[in-house]
Design an enzyme around this catalytic site. Structure first.
Site, short mmCIF file in Angstrom:
data_model
loop_
_atom_site.label_atom_id
_atom_site.label_comp_id
_atom_site.label_asym_id
_atom_site.label_seq_id
_atom_site.Cartn_x
_atom_site.Cartn_y
_atom_site.Cartn_z
N THR A 16 4.70 48.49 19.08
CA THR A 16 5.89 49.30 19.36
C THR A 16 7.19 48.52 19.19
OG1 THR A 16 4.61 50.63 20.91
CG2 THR A 16 6.99 50.62 21.24
N THR A 98 1.17 46.89 22.71
CA THR A 98 0.77 46.70 24.11
C THR A 98 -0.66 47.17 24.40
OG1 THR A 98 1.81 48.81 24.62
CG2 THR A 98 3.10 46.82 25.03
N1 GLU Z 1 2.34 52.66 23.16
C1 GLU Z 1 1.84 52.52 21.82
C2 GLU Z 1 0.79 53.60 21.57
O1 GLU Z 1 -0.06 53.81 22.40
C3 GLU Z 1 1.30 51.12 21.59
C4 GLU Z 1 0.99 50.82 20.17
C5 GLU Z 1 0.30 49.49 19.96
O2 GLU Z 1 -0.34 48.96 20.86
O3 GLU Z 1 0.37 48.97 18.82
O4 GLU Z 1 0.78 54.26 20.59
#
Ligand code: GLU
Length: 335
Positions: A16, A98
């Site tokens: 992100t 994350t």
């Molecule tokens: N909050 C993002 C999603 O769940 C995180 C993306 C990631 O970890 O690359 O899509």
């Protein structure tokens, strides 16, 4: 005499923090949109870093963190080893999605042999968002990486002003900016509003485990799957994992770590027939899973207070060297 400025490598692995939404209020669909900042822009957007350290970006592939595979981890490990052991960097900051940040942090924590700071950070809101959190997270991660007191603490995770150790940190909320917590042991300290890095605890189990594993020349890690237990689980997932080539399986058991009787039968069968190594963890999210005499007799390893997906990382690394349950249990008791 003024202290020498830290030379810090910055590796962007995606997620992100360097993603762009379709609008300033796109806080949810940006991963599907797939828009990214040009590779150099994240660093360019935070000129304040220059007052903290010499930060040099080092190229790496950028993916959503749930798309990473063990081959990416091994490449990242080798890049970090080169930067820290040969190229003379004082520390490295890794930006990361994350969703699996805690798994990569624990993998690097276990596999690296360095005492230099390696700090992972990310963001809950994309770089284009109103109140994007990634810029300050990056600044705080660099502050932590440049801080002499960060040496010898293993890999660290900095999110939302808070410093966590790699073993315990876990994502505990899907969308809140305060998404991470340190489970049973809490945070180690803070990168705070006055610009200072303050530590209140020193995590145990920061001895370097790197020498325990046989990673030279490996392109992927041994396959280990996680199977979650639930009312009526009949063991089909366990047999399927073994049939797919798993050399280890982590059970995210109910309570303190209880698979169903049918799952226990499946575990005993695959251990006997294929030598699959089994690790018992809990789906509860807090507290230890312990090795009862019966579990030890059946060849189970107990995952202590590791989240099942972190036990999976340690089991997979352990399997590069041994599948002997008592030897692997010693690793779980130590790291
Ligand atoms: N909050 C993002 C999603 O769940 C995180 C993306 C990631 O970890 O690359 O899509």
């Amino acid at each position: 005499m003024t202290a020498r400025r830290s030379r810090i490598g910055l590796i962007l692995t995606g997620g992100t923090i360097d993603s762009l939404g379709l609008s300033r209020l796109d806080l949810g669909w940006y991963i599907e949109a797939g828009l990214k900042l040009p590779a150099a822009d994240l660093l360019a957007r935070v000129p304040e870093l220059d007052a903290i350290a010499d930060v040099e970006q080092v190229p790496f592939r950028r993916l959503p963190s749930h798309a990473l595979a063990s081959s990416d981890w091994l490449d990242l490990l080798r890049l970090l080893e080169t930067l820290l052991e040969q190229d003379g960097y004082d520390a490295v900051v890794v930006t990361h999605g994350t969703n699996t940040l805690e798994e990569t942090a624990y993998f690097l924590h276990l596999a690296l042999k360095t005492n230099k700071p390696v700090v992972l950070t990310g963001a809950m809101r994309p770089a284009s968002a109103v109140s994007a959190d990634g810029y300050l997270n990056l600044i705080n991660a660099v502050r932590v990486a440049a801080e002499p007191a960060s040496h010898g603490r293993g890999c660290l995770v900095v999110m939302n002003d808070t410093i966590f150790d790699a073993r315990h940190v876990t994502k505990a909320s899907t969308y809140r900016v305060e998404a991470f917590d340190g489970r049973d042991v809490g945070p180690l300290g803070f990168a705070d509003a006055d610009g200072r890095v303050v530590y209140y605890h020193r995590a145990d189990r920061t001895e370097r485990a790197g020498g325990e594993f046989a990673l030279a020349g490996l392109e992927v890690l041994p396959r280990v799957d996680v199977v979650v237990s639930y009312v009526g689980a009949d063991g089909a997932m366990i047999r399927a994992a073994a049939a797919a080539g798993a050399r280890g399986i982590v059970s995210a058991g109910t309570g303190a770590g209880r698979p169903t009787p049918a799952e226990d039968d499946a575990f005993d069968e695959i251990h006997r027939d294929s030598g699959v190594l089994m690790c018992l963890c809990s789906r509860v999210g807090s507290g230890r899973s312990v090795r009862s005499p019966g579990l030890a007799r059946r060849g189970f390893v107990a995952g202590d207070n590791l989240q099942p997906w972190k036990a999976r990382v340690l089991l997979s690394l352990a399997l590069t060297k041994t599948a002997e349950p008592d030897a692997v249990q010693r690793l779980f008791d130590t790291f």
